[in-house]
Every structure is written in C-alpha cells, then in structure tokens.
Design a protein around this motif. Structure first.
Motif, PDB file in Angstrom:
ATOM      1  N   PHE A 142       0.792  -1.105  -0.089  1.00  0.00           N
ATOM      2  CA  PHE A 142       0.085  -0.025   0.010  1.00  0.00           C
ATOM      3  C   PHE A 142       0.853   1.207  -0.051  1.00  0.00           C
ATOM      4  CE2 PHE A 142      -2.986  -3.170   1.376  1.00  0.00           C
ATOM      5  CZ  PHE A 142      -4.254  -2.784   0.697  1.00  0.00           C
ATOM      6  N   ASP A 143       2.225   1.173   0.335  1.00  0.00           N
ATOM      7  CA  ASP A 143       2.910   2.229   0.467  1.00  0.00           C
ATOM      8  C   ASP A 143       3.648   2.226  -0.853  1.00  0.00           C
ATOM      9  OD1 ASP A 143       2.100   3.094   3.059  1.00  0.00           O
ATOM     10  OD2 ASP A 143       3.710   1.857   4.133  1.00  0.00           O
ATOM     11  N   ALA A 144       3.789   1.296  -1.640  1.00  0.00           N
ATOM     12  CA  ALA A 144       4.586   1.202  -2.908  1.00  0.00           C
ATOM     13  C   ALA A 144       3.771   1.524  -4.153  1.00  0.00           C
ATOM     14  CB  ALA A 144       5.527   0.021  -2.859  1.00  0.00           C
ATOM     15  N   VAL A 145       2.526   1.666  -4.140  1.00  0.00           N
ATOM     16  CA  VAL A 145       1.701   1.824  -5.284  1.00  0.00           C
ATOM     17  C   VAL A 145       2.106   3.154  -5.809  1.00  0.00           C
ATOM     18  CG1 VAL A 145      -0.576   2.452  -6.255  1.00  0.00           C
ATOM     19  CG2 VAL A 145      -0.102   0.577  -4.267  1.00  0.00           C
ATOM     20  N   ASN A 146       2.344   3.041  -7.219  1.00  0.00           N
ATOM     21  CA  ASN A 146       2.882   4.138  -8.230  1.00  0.00           C
ATOM     22  C   ASN A 146       1.765   4.832  -8.562  1.00  0.00           C
ATOM     23  OD1 ASN A 146       3.484   5.787 -10.610  1.00  0.00           O
ATOM     24  ND2 ASN A 146       5.527   4.963 -10.257  1.00  0.00           N
ATOM     25  N   GLN A 147       1.584   6.174  -8.085  1.00  0.00           N
ATOM     26  CA  GLN A 147       0.149   6.865  -8.137  1.00  0.00           C
ATOM     27  C   GLN A 147       0.104   7.323  -9.923  1.00  0.00           C
ATOM     28  OE1 GLN A 147       0.127  10.237  -5.734  1.00  0.00           O
ATOM     29  NE2 GLN A 147       0.276   8.892  -3.799  1.00  0.00           N
ATOM     30  N   ASP A 148       1.250   7.365 -10.652  1.00  0.00           N
ATOM     31  CA  ASP A 148       1.096   7.925 -11.918  1.00  0.00           C
ATOM     32  C   ASP A 148       0.512   6.716 -12.566  1.00  0.00           C
ATOM     33  OD1 ASP A 148       2.146  10.218 -11.501  1.00  0.00           O
ATOM     34  OD2 ASP A 148       4.162   9.723 -11.873  1.00  0.00           O
ATOM     35  N   TRP A 149       1.086   5.502 -12.510  1.00  0.00           N
ATOM     36  CA  TRP A 149       0.390   4.075 -13.042  1.00  0.00           C
ATOM     37  C   TRP A 149      -0.830   4.030 -12.697  1.00  0.00           C
ATOM     38  CZ3 TRP A 149       1.873   1.864 -17.193  1.00  0.00           C
ATOM     39  CH2 TRP A 149       3.127   1.825 -17.686  1.00  0.00           C
ATOM     40  N   LEU A 150      -1.430   4.252 -11.441  1.00  0.00           N
ATOM     41  CA  LEU A 150      -2.716   4.026 -10.869  1.00  0.00           C
ATOM     42  C   LEU A 150      -3.606   5.173 -11.867  1.00  0.00           C
ATOM     43  CD1 LEU A 150      -4.776   2.893  -9.003  1.00  0.00           C
ATOM     44  CD2 LEU A 150      -4.010   4.476  -7.306  1.00  0.00           C
ATOM     45  N   ILE A 151      -3.416   6.389 -11.957  1.00  0.00           N
ATOM     46  CA  ILE A 151      -4.132   7.291 -12.660  1.00  0.00           C
ATOM     47  C   ILE A 151      -4.283   6.686 -14.159  1.00  0.00           C
ATOM     48  CG2 ILE A 151      -4.336   9.612 -13.554  1.00  0.00           C
ATOM     49  CD1 ILE A 151      -4.908   9.187 -10.507  1.00  0.00           C
ATOM     50  N   ARG A 152      -3.196   6.215 -14.666  1.00  0.00           N
ATOM     51  CA  ARG A 152      -3.303   5.757 -15.944  1.00  0.00           C
ATOM     52  C   ARG A 152      -4.267   4.508 -16.322  1.00  0.00           C
ATOM     53  NH1 ARG A 152       2.781   5.053 -18.466  1.00  0.00           N
ATOM     54  NH2 ARG A 152       1.340   4.459 -20.356  1.00  0.00           N
ATOM     55  N   PHE A 153      -4.311   3.680 -15.399  1.00  0.00           N
ATOM     56  CA  PHE A 153      -5.085   2.451 -15.124  1.00  0.00           C
ATOM     57  C   PHE A 153      -6.468   2.957 -14.871  1.00  0.00           C
ATOM     58  CE2 PHE A 153      -1.320   0.005 -13.120  1.00  0.00           C
ATOM     59  CZ  PHE A 153      -0.914  -0.327 -14.111  1.00  0.00           C
ATOM     60  N   LEU A 154      -6.910   4.044 -14.185  1.00  0.00           N
ATOM     61  CA  LEU A 154      -8.084   4.512 -14.106  1.00  0.00           C
ATOM     62  C   LEU A 154      -8.767   5.042 -15.331  1.00  0.00           C
ATOM     63  CD1 LEU A 154      -7.742   6.187 -10.536  1.00  0.00           C
ATOM     64  CD2 LEU A 154      -9.233   4.062 -10.965  1.00  0.00           C
ATOM     65  N   ARG A 155      -7.776   5.801 -15.977  1.00  0.00           N
ATOM     66  CA  ARG A 155      -8.356   6.478 -17.114  1.00  0.00           C
ATOM     67  C   ARG A 155      -8.367   5.577 -18.375  1.00  0.00           C
ATOM     68  NH1 ARG A 155      -4.240  11.156 -16.343  1.00  0.00           N
ATOM     69  NH2 ARG A 155      -5.868  13.095 -16.184  1.00  0.00           N
ATOM     70  N   HIS A 156      -8.065   4.167 -18.026  1.00  0.00           N
ATOM     71  CA  HIS A 156      -8.213   3.246 -19.311  1.00  0.00           C
ATOM     72  C   HIS A 156      -9.698   2.890 -19.189  1.00  0.00           C
ATOM     73  CE1 HIS A 156      -8.269  -0.997 -20.910  1.00  0.00           C
ATOM     74  NE2 HIS A 156      -7.520  -0.390 -21.418  1.00  0.00           N
ATOM     75  N   ARG A 157     -10.428   2.996 -18.032  1.00  0.00           N
ATOM     76  CA  ARG A 157     -11.776   2.614 -18.051  1.00  0.00           C
ATOM     77  C   ARG A 157     -12.833   3.879 -17.533  1.00  0.00           C
ATOM     78  NH1 ARG A 157     -13.028  -2.713 -16.808  1.00  0.00           N
ATOM     79  NH2 ARG A 157     -15.248  -1.949 -17.060  1.00  0.00           N
ATOM     80  N   ILE A 158     -12.220   5.015 -17.053  1.00  0.00           N
ATOM     81  CA  ILE A 158     -12.962   6.101 -16.552  1.00  0.00           C
ATOM     82  C   ILE A 158     -12.842   7.238 -17.682  1.00  0.00           C
ATOM     83  CG2 ILE A 158     -13.600   7.752 -14.784  1.00  0.00           C
ATOM     84  CD1 ILE A 158     -12.631   5.639 -12.811  1.00  0.00           C
TER      85      ILE A 158
END
Length: 291
Positions: free
Chosen positions: A13-29
């Motif tokens: 939970f402390d190592a999640v890359n926020q930039d990658w996470l936003i890219r994953f979210l934009r893939h569906r949202i």
C-alpha cells in the motif's frame, strides 16, 4: 497441484505508483472529474505526530478508497498479466488466487512455478513493486508431496497460510490424502485477547447482556472459520471463551461463587456449539442450475 507459491508484496500500500494508477483509471473512466477527485485523495498525505506530510507514492492510509484502488492497481499489474502468462508460457495446470495483496499460486510442474516466480519479480519491478524476500516461498505441496519428500529423506510437507487459515497436507482416517485447513493460531489468540479486553469493560453487565454479546461474537467467528477439518480449532476457541467468561464472572465480587455446573448451564443457554457450517469444496462447486 504439486507446488505452491506463497507470495508476499513488500509494503504494497506504500509502494503503489500513483502515476501508473491514474493511467489505469483513465483506461476505464472517461470522466475527468472522477480522476481529479481520486488525485486529490492520493495527494491528501499523512498526519504523523501532528505534522502533515505529502506523499507521492502509495494509497492514502486509512481511506475507504484504498482497498478499491489497490485492487484496480493489481488487476492491471497482476491479474491481466497472469491470464496471458498462463495461456502462453504454462506447460501444466496453473491456478491463482488473489485477495487484495495476498497471492497464492498453485502449479502442476516445478519448472512452471520457478519460471512464474522469476517473471513475476520482473513484472512487479516494472510497476514499482517488490516481492518480500523472506515471506515469499515456493514449497512442494499436494497429493504426492509427502511421498516424494520421504523418498528424498526430508520431513513432512511445509504448510502455508492464506486468509486466516493454515493449509496442511493431511490424511483421512483411512490413510488417503486430504487437504486440511485449520485456523491460524496467532489469529485465534488475537481474537481471544480482543474478547478478554472487551469482557473487562462488560464485567458488570447482566449475564443476559454478556451472553447475548458473546453469542454474536462466537457465532460470527464460527460463520467464517467453520470449514471442514477445522472442528478441533472451533472447539478450542469456544473452550477458551468459556474460560474468559468464567473468570470475568468470578471477578465481579470477592464473595461470588460460581460452580462449573452453573457455568455450563449458562454456556448451553448462550454460546453456540461448534459445528461445520461450510460444505466440502467438491459439494460447493457441484451446483445444479434449474436451466
């Protein structure tokens, strides 16, 4: 399954890359308002010793959205990759179970297991994750593990833990192989300590109030842990709860006398008896649908 990979992600939970996470979210949202709201959540930072610190890594601590974001992250980093790896690389059967950041994978072939572990390390490194060196294990497990290890002069097959249970290569009374699940001892002790602490605050409540509360606690515990081959652990848990309740009632007054005969009448009235509530896996998956 002959080999089990018990994987542990180091500080997930402390190592999640926020930039990658936003890219994953934009893939569906497609709604940027939702994306901005999540970004504000991620930039909320943490409060340590009264001082606020911003964070560019990980998910917000204690936020209700953290488990959801973690599942989205691992869906793209791990789940979709596993599906492709199993189709393209696996020579034998492979099964993968993931709950949040807890991962267990089973393999028919040792070669598949070792190649998967190496590929998994490389995959995680690409997205800022790291497998825990000591907690990640590849163990021989399954129907033939005990026989193969005895031929090599080794001990009993190793066990692994997953979602509160210890998984064991056991045998039935007839001597046939049986996968056994037992409640983790440390989890049971932690729950008993929690009950003991609560009973101190409820010491002077009436017996019906104490009994009703204990019935909900024990019933909830059984609802999760009452799986086949775990009857002994259920009985042990109930036995210890009875002891905690007995001590609590005796401490209500220095003159209080509570015989065990009276105590067991209270137990019969309030505490549920241990019994297996969940079916065997073969029964659970053999479902007949009306259509």
């Amino acid at each position: 399954m002959n080999w089990i990979l018990d994987a542990d992600i180091k500080g997930f939970f402390d190592a999640v890359n926020q930039d990658w996470l936003i890219r994953f979210l934009r893939h569906r949202i497609g709604d940027e308002r939702i994306i901005r709201l999540v970004q504000k959540w991620l930039k909320a930072g943490v409060l340590e010793e009264g001082q606020w610190q911003s964070s560019d890594m990980g998910t917000p601590q204690g936020a209700v959205i953290s488990p959801l974001l973690a599942n989205i992250y691992l869906h793209y980093v791990f789940d979709l990759w596993v599906k492709q790896w199993r189709k393209r690389e696996a020579k034998g059967k492979v099964i993968v179970v993931r709950y949040a950041d807890d991962i267990v994978a089973g393999f028919e072939l040792e070669t598949d297991a070792r190649r998967f572990l190496n590929a998994m390390r490389e995959r995680f490194e690409q997205f800022g994750l790291e497998l825990h060196g000591q907690k990640t294990r590849l163990i021989e497990f399954g129907r033939f593990a005990a026989y193969r290890r005895s031929r090599r002069g080794q001990g009993k097959p190793e066990t692994f833990t997953f979602l509160g249970f210890t998984f064991i290569c056991g045998k039935t009374r007839s001597g046939f192989y049986q996968l056994q699940r037992k409640t983790r001892t440390d989890r049971m002790n932690a729950k008993l300590l929690e009950i003991k602490t609560q009973m101190r605050t409820r010491m002077h409540e009436s017996i019906p109030e104490q009994g009703a509360w204990l019935r909900t606690v024990v019933g909830g515990y059984f609802a999760y842990h009452a799986v086949p081959t775990n009857a002994r652990a259920l009985s042990a848990f109930r036995f210890h709860v009875i002891g905690i309740w007995h001590k609590s009632l005796k401490r209500r007054s220095q003159r209080a006398t509570l015989t065990w005969e009276h105590m067991y009448r209270l137990v019969d009235d309030w505490l549920p008896t241990p019994k297996i509530l969940h079916p065997w896996p073969a029964q659970r998956f053999a479902v007949n649908h009306p259509r």
